[in-house]
Each structure stands twice: as structure tokens, then as C-alpha cells.
Scaffold this motif. Structure first.
Motif, PDB file in Angstrom:
ATOM      1  N   PHE A   1       0.828  -1.198   0.000  1.00 52.17           N
ATOM      2  CA  PHE A   1       0.000   0.000   0.000  1.00 52.17           C
ATOM      3  C   PHE A   1       0.872   1.262   0.000  1.00 52.17           C
ATOM      4  CE2 PHE A   1      -3.508   2.768   1.561  1.00 52.17           C
ATOM      5  CZ  PHE A   1      -4.468   2.387   0.642  1.00 52.17           C
ATOM      6  N   LYS A   2       2.139   1.112   0.338  1.00 53.58           N
ATOM      7  CA  LYS A   2       3.048   2.266   0.283  1.00 53.58           C
ATOM      8  C   LYS A   2       3.137   2.831  -1.126  1.00 53.58           C
ATOM      9  CE  LYS A   2       6.146   1.802   4.157  1.00 53.58           C
ATOM     10  NZ  LYS A   2       7.374   1.138   4.596  1.00 53.58           N
ATOM     11  N   LEU A   3       3.059   1.939  -2.100  1.00 52.82           N
ATOM     12  CA  LEU A   3       3.072   2.361  -3.502  1.00 52.82           C
ATOM     13  C   LEU A   3       1.899   3.303  -3.769  1.00 52.82           C
ATOM     14  CD1 LEU A   3       4.295   1.839  -6.391  1.00 52.82           C
ATOM     15  CD2 LEU A   3       2.627   0.019  -6.622  1.00 52.82           C
ATOM     16  N   VAL A   4       0.777   3.028  -3.107  1.00 52.52           N
ATOM     17  CA  VAL A   4      -0.416   3.866  -3.236  1.00 52.52           C
ATOM     18  C   VAL A   4      -0.210   5.172  -2.462  1.00 52.52           C
ATOM     19  CG1 VAL A   4      -2.885   3.988  -2.709  1.00 52.52           C
ATOM     20  CG2 VAL A   4      -1.879   1.818  -3.487  1.00 52.52           C
ATOM     21  N   ALA A   5       0.288   5.048  -1.217  1.00 54.54           N
ATOM     22  CA  ALA A   5       0.403   6.199  -0.316  1.00 54.54           C
ATOM     23  C   ALA A   5       1.425   7.229  -0.795  1.00 54.54           C
ATOM     24  CB  ALA A   5       0.763   5.706   1.083  1.00 54.54           C
ATOM     25  N   GLN A   6       2.322   6.805  -1.698  1.00 56.42           N
ATOM     26  CA  GLN A   6       3.323   7.740  -2.234  1.00 56.42           C
ATOM     27  C   GLN A   6       2.695   8.798  -3.132  1.00 56.42           C
ATOM     28  OE1 GLN A   6       5.812   5.044  -4.316  1.00 56.42           O
ATOM     29  NE2 GLN A   6       7.036   4.490  -2.529  1.00 56.42           N
ATOM     30  N   GLN A   7       1.510   8.500  -3.666  1.00 58.61           N
ATOM     31  CA  GLN A   7       0.886   9.406  -4.615  1.00 58.61           C
ATOM     32  C   GLN A   7       0.097  10.487  -3.876  1.00 58.61           C
ATOM     33  OE1 GLN A   7       1.422   8.258  -7.888  1.00 58.61           O
ATOM     34  NE2 GLN A   7       2.435   6.485  -6.960  1.00 58.61           N
ATOM     35  N   GLY A   8      -0.102  11.630  -4.529  1.00 59.90           N
ATOM     36  CA  GLY A   8      -1.002  12.656  -4.021  1.00 59.90           C
ATOM     37  C   GLY A   8      -1.834  13.136  -5.191  1.00 59.90           C
ATOM     38  N   LEU A   9      -3.110  12.751  -5.203  1.00 60.45           N
ATOM     39  CA  LEU A   9      -3.930  13.012  -6.392  1.00 60.45           C
ATOM     40  C   LEU A   9      -5.313  13.510  -5.993  1.00 60.45           C
ATOM     41  CD1 LEU A   9      -3.145   9.630  -8.200  1.00 60.45           C
ATOM     42  CD2 LEU A   9      -2.074  11.830  -8.683  1.00 60.45           C
ATOM     43  N   ASN A  10      -5.982  14.166  -6.933  1.00 53.92           N
ATOM     44  CA  ASN A  10      -7.371  14.537  -6.670  1.00 53.92           C
ATOM     45  C   ASN A  10      -8.284  13.346  -7.003  1.00 53.92           C
ATOM     46  OD1 ASN A  10      -7.850  14.507  -9.474  1.00 53.92           O
ATOM     47  ND2 ASN A  10      -7.402  16.687  -9.684  1.00 53.92           N
ATOM     48  N   ALA A  11      -9.573  13.501  -6.665  1.00 50.20           N
ATOM     49  CA  ALA A  11     -10.503  12.370  -6.788  1.00 50.20           C
ATOM     50  C   ALA A  11     -10.575  11.827  -8.213  1.00 50.20           C
ATOM     51  CB  ALA A  11     -11.891  12.786  -6.297  1.00 50.20           C
ATOM     52  N   SER A  12     -10.582  12.716  -9.208  1.00 47.26           N
ATOM     53  CA  SER A  12     -10.762  12.198 -10.573  1.00 47.26           C
ATOM     54  C   SER A  12      -9.515  11.430 -11.041  1.00 47.26           C
ATOM     55  CB  SER A  12     -11.172  13.319 -11.531  1.00 47.26           C
ATOM     56  OG  SER A  12     -10.055  13.974 -12.051  1.00 47.26           O
ATOM     57  N   ARG A  13      -8.341  11.863 -10.595  1.00 50.42           N
ATOM     58  CA  ARG A  13      -7.119  11.121 -10.945  1.00 50.42           C
ATOM     59  C   ARG A  13      -7.061   9.785 -10.218  1.00 50.42           C
ATOM     60  NH1 ARG A  13      -4.313  10.139 -13.656  1.00 50.42           N
ATOM     61  NH2 ARG A  13      -2.159  10.669 -13.172  1.00 50.42           N
ATOM     62  N   TRP A  14      -7.526   9.749  -8.948  1.00 52.42           N
ATOM     63  CA  TRP A  14      -7.568   8.462  -8.231  1.00 52.42           C
ATOM     64  C   TRP A  14      -8.505   7.494  -8.946  1.00 52.42           C
ATOM     65  CZ3 TRP A  14      -4.046   6.459  -5.611  1.00 52.42           C
ATOM     66  CH2 TRP A  14      -3.276   7.180  -4.696  1.00 52.42           C
ATOM     67  N   ASN A  15      -9.621   8.053  -9.415  1.00 54.97           N
ATOM     68  CA  ASN A  15     -10.583   7.224 -10.135  1.00 54.97           C
ATOM     69  C   ASN A  15      -9.932   6.628 -11.387  1.00 54.97           C
ATOM     70  OD1 ASN A  15     -13.300   6.270 -10.127  1.00 54.97           O
ATOM     71  ND2 ASN A  15     -13.695   7.613 -11.867  1.00 54.97           N
TER      72      ASN A  15
ATOM     73  N   ALA B   1     -10.257  -6.478  -9.819  1.00 55.73           N
ATOM     74  CA  ALA B   1     -11.702  -6.723  -9.867  1.00 55.73           C
ATOM     75  C   ALA B   1     -12.427  -5.417 -10.180  1.00 55.73           C
ATOM     76  CB  ALA B   1     -12.180  -7.283  -8.536  1.00 55.73           C
ATOM     77  N   GLU B   2     -13.510  -5.526 -10.955  1.00 56.12           N
ATOM     78  CA  GLU B   2     -14.272  -4.343 -11.341  1.00 56.12           C
ATOM     79  C   GLU B   2     -15.024  -3.770 -10.141  1.00 56.12           C
ATOM     80  OE1 GLU B   2     -17.574  -4.130 -14.287  1.00 56.12           O
ATOM     81  OE2 GLU B   2     -15.909  -4.426 -15.698  1.00 56.12           O
ATOM     82  N   THR B   3     -14.912  -2.466  -9.926  1.00 57.23           N
ATOM     83  CA  THR B   3     -15.708  -1.804  -8.881  1.00 57.23           C
ATOM     84  C   THR B   3     -16.448  -0.646  -9.506  1.00 57.23           C
ATOM     85  OG1 THR B   3     -13.766  -0.484  -8.308  1.00 57.23           O
ATOM     86  CG2 THR B   3     -14.214  -2.389  -6.926  1.00 57.23           C
ATOM     87  N   ARG B   4     -17.722  -0.522  -9.141  1.00 54.84           N
ATOM     88  CA  ARG B   4     -18.544   0.572  -9.649  1.00 54.84           C
ATOM     89  C   ARG B   4     -19.416   1.078  -8.500  1.00 54.84           C
ATOM     90  NH1 ARG B   4     -15.404   0.018 -12.936  1.00 54.84           N
ATOM     91  NH2 ARG B   4     -15.565  -0.402 -15.158  1.00 54.84           N
ATOM     92  N   GLY B   5     -20.018   2.254  -8.690  1.00 61.14           N
ATOM     93  CA  GLY B   5     -20.986   2.760  -7.724  1.00 61.14           C
ATOM     94  C   GLY B   5     -20.373   2.984  -6.353  1.00 61.14           C
TER      95      GLY B   5
ATOM     96  N   HIS C   1      -4.083  -4.253 -15.166  1.00 56.85           N
ATOM     97  CA  HIS C   1      -3.546  -5.229 -14.220  1.00 56.85           C
ATOM     98  C   HIS C   1      -4.561  -6.261 -13.747  1.00 56.85           C
ATOM     99  CE1 HIS C   1       0.015  -2.838 -14.403  1.00 56.85           C
ATOM    100  NE2 HIS C   1      -0.508  -1.815 -13.780  1.00 56.85           N
ATOM    101  N   GLY C   2      -5.803  -6.180 -14.264  1.00 54.49           N
ATOM    102  CA  GLY C   2      -6.783  -7.220 -13.936  1.00 54.49           C
ATOM    103  C   GLY C   2      -7.399  -7.132 -12.556  1.00 54.49           C
TER     104      GLY C   2
ATOM    105  N   ILE D   1      -6.749   6.049 -11.790  1.00 52.15           N
ATOM    106  CA  ILE D   1      -5.766   5.036 -11.358  1.00 52.15           C
ATOM    107  C   ILE D   1      -6.472   3.694 -11.181  1.00 52.15           C
ATOM    108  CG2 ILE D   1      -4.317   4.292  -9.421  1.00 52.15           C
ATOM    109  CD1 ILE D   1      -2.765   6.398 -10.677  1.00 52.15           C
ATOM    110  N   ILE D   2      -7.649   3.723 -10.546  1.00 52.45           N
ATOM    111  CA  ILE D   2      -8.370   2.458 -10.319  1.00 52.45           C
ATOM    112  C   ILE D   2      -8.810   1.862 -11.657  1.00 52.45           C
ATOM    113  CG2 ILE D   2     -10.248   1.322  -9.080  1.00 52.45           C
ATOM    114  CD1 ILE D   2     -10.159   3.616  -7.033  1.00 52.45           C
ATOM    115  N   ASP D   3      -9.221   2.713 -12.600  1.00 54.97           N
ATOM    116  CA  ASP D   3      -9.537   2.220 -13.958  1.00 54.97           C
ATOM    117  C   ASP D   3      -8.319   1.502 -14.549  1.00 54.97           C
ATOM    118  OD1 ASP D   3     -12.142   3.149 -14.116  1.00 54.97           O
ATOM    119  OD2 ASP D   3     -11.573   5.062 -15.043  1.00 54.97           O
ATOM    120  N   THR D   4      -7.148   2.121 -14.395  1.00 57.89           N
ATOM    121  CA  THR D   4      -5.925   1.520 -14.940  1.00 57.89           C
ATOM    122  C   THR D   4      -5.652   0.165 -14.283  1.00 57.89           C
ATOM    123  OG1 THR D   4      -5.031   3.744 -15.203  1.00 57.89           O
ATOM    124  CG2 THR D   4      -3.464   1.924 -15.402  1.00 57.89           C
ATOM    125  N   MET D   5      -5.871   0.068 -12.964  1.00 56.88           N
ATOM    126  CA  MET D   5      -5.647  -1.202 -12.266  1.00 56.88           C
ATOM    127  C   MET D   5      -6.563  -2.287 -12.842  1.00 56.88           C
ATOM    128  SD  MET D   5      -3.181  -0.573 -10.325  1.00 56.88           S
ATOM    129  CE  MET D   5      -2.569   0.952 -11.016  1.00 56.88           C
TER     130      MET D   5
END
Ligand code: HEC
Length: 119
Positions: A60-74, A87-91, A84-85, A76-80
Motif C-alpha cells: 500500500f506504500k506504492l499507493v500512499a506515495q501518490q497525491g492526487l485529486n478524486a478524478s485522478r484516483w478514479n 476486480a471491477e468496482t462501480r458505484g 492489471h486485472g 488510477i483504479i480504472d488503470t488497475m
């Protein structure tokens, strides 16, 4: 006997693909899992669920190193998901993770400094 041959080829390519995926998963593990825990990160709603979802594949450190706004975080999750396969998350499930990430690791704001990777 054509079918038997086809089947053998198919199994061979599945085996090759699995090898590639397993190697990828091994290199993505950059933190010893035992020391990585939710309590190491800022306390805010949805911390546990976000931590366990993301750290299934990497520290999770790989995640915590970033500083992003909500739309960029969103994004990132799309990219994952797409690259990288993950699991799909929506809503609600997706919103909860974006909320935690953008609260705990917000876009860093320094006057006069612009991150060229962010809009
Ligand atoms: C299915 C596996 C998987 C899941 C789940 C996953 N990731 Fe990733 N993530 C990866 C892989 C693989 C990489 C590339 C790893 C590397 O470069 O060491 C990566 C890299 C990253 C990076 C580094 C920047 C980049 O784009 O390479 C960030 C940030 C990131 N992930 C955030 C997240 C967040 C946030 C979550 C949870 C919402 C998450 N990841 C869940 C597989 C996953």
C-alpha cells in the motif's frame, strides 16, 4: 486426431500465459505483506476496505506515495482494472475507495509548482 492436437496447443498457451502472470505478480510485490497494515495509513472512512482491495497485488506504500485529486484516483483504479486485472468496482464501492484515497492522499499543493502529470 486434429482435436487432440488443438487441445494440447491450447493448454500449452494457457501454461505460458500463467507463467507470465505469476512472474508479474511476483515483481509487483514490493513490500513485505506482514508489515503493511491499514493502521500505518491516515485514519479516514473506508481505510480498511481500500487497503485490502489495493494491497492484494502490491504494497500500500506504492499507493500512499501518490497525491492526487478524486478524478485522478478514479483513473488510477480504472488503470488497475484495465491493465492489471483488478476486480471491477462501480458505484458505492468505487466511490468509497476514491473518497478514502483523495482524503488520505490528496493532491499536493505547493504555490508555483505544477505536477506535469496532473491537469
Ligand atoms: C489485480 C492487481 C492490482 C490491484 C487489485 C491493484 N493494483 Fe495497483 N498496480 C498493479 C500492478 C501490477 C502495478 C505495477 C506494479 C509495479 O510497477 O511494481 C500497479 C501499480 C500501481 C501504482 C503505481 C503507478 C502505476 O500506474 O504503475 C499505483 C499508484 C497503484 N497501482 C494504485 C492502486 C490502487 C489505488 C489500488 C486499489 C484501488 C490498486 N492499485 C490495486 C496491480 C494491482
Amino acid at each position: 486426431m486434429q482435436n487432440v492436437f488443438d487441445l494440447a496447443l491450447r493448454w500449452a498457451s494457457i501454461a505460458a500465459l500463467s507463467a507470465v502472470l505469476l512472474t508479474g505478480a511476483a515483481t509487483a510485490q514490493i513490500e513485505p505483506a506482514a508489515e503493511d497494515k491499514p493502521e500505518n495509513y491516515p485514519d479516514a472512512p473506508h481505510r480498511e476496505s481500500t487497503f485490502y482491495f489495493c494491497s492484494a497485488c502490491h504494497g500500500f506504500k506504492l499507493v500512499a506515495q501518490q497525491g492526487l485529486n478524486a478524478s485522478r484516483w478514479n483513473e488510477i483504479i480504472d488503470t488497475m482494472e484495465q491493465k492489471h486485472g483488478a476486480a471491477e468496482t462501480r458505484g458505492e464501492e468505487r466511490d468509497a475507495m476514491v473518497e478514502y484515497l483523495s482524503t488520505a492522499f490528496p493532491q499536493k499543493q505547493k504555490p508555483g509548482w505544477r505536477n506535469p502529470f496532473q491537469e
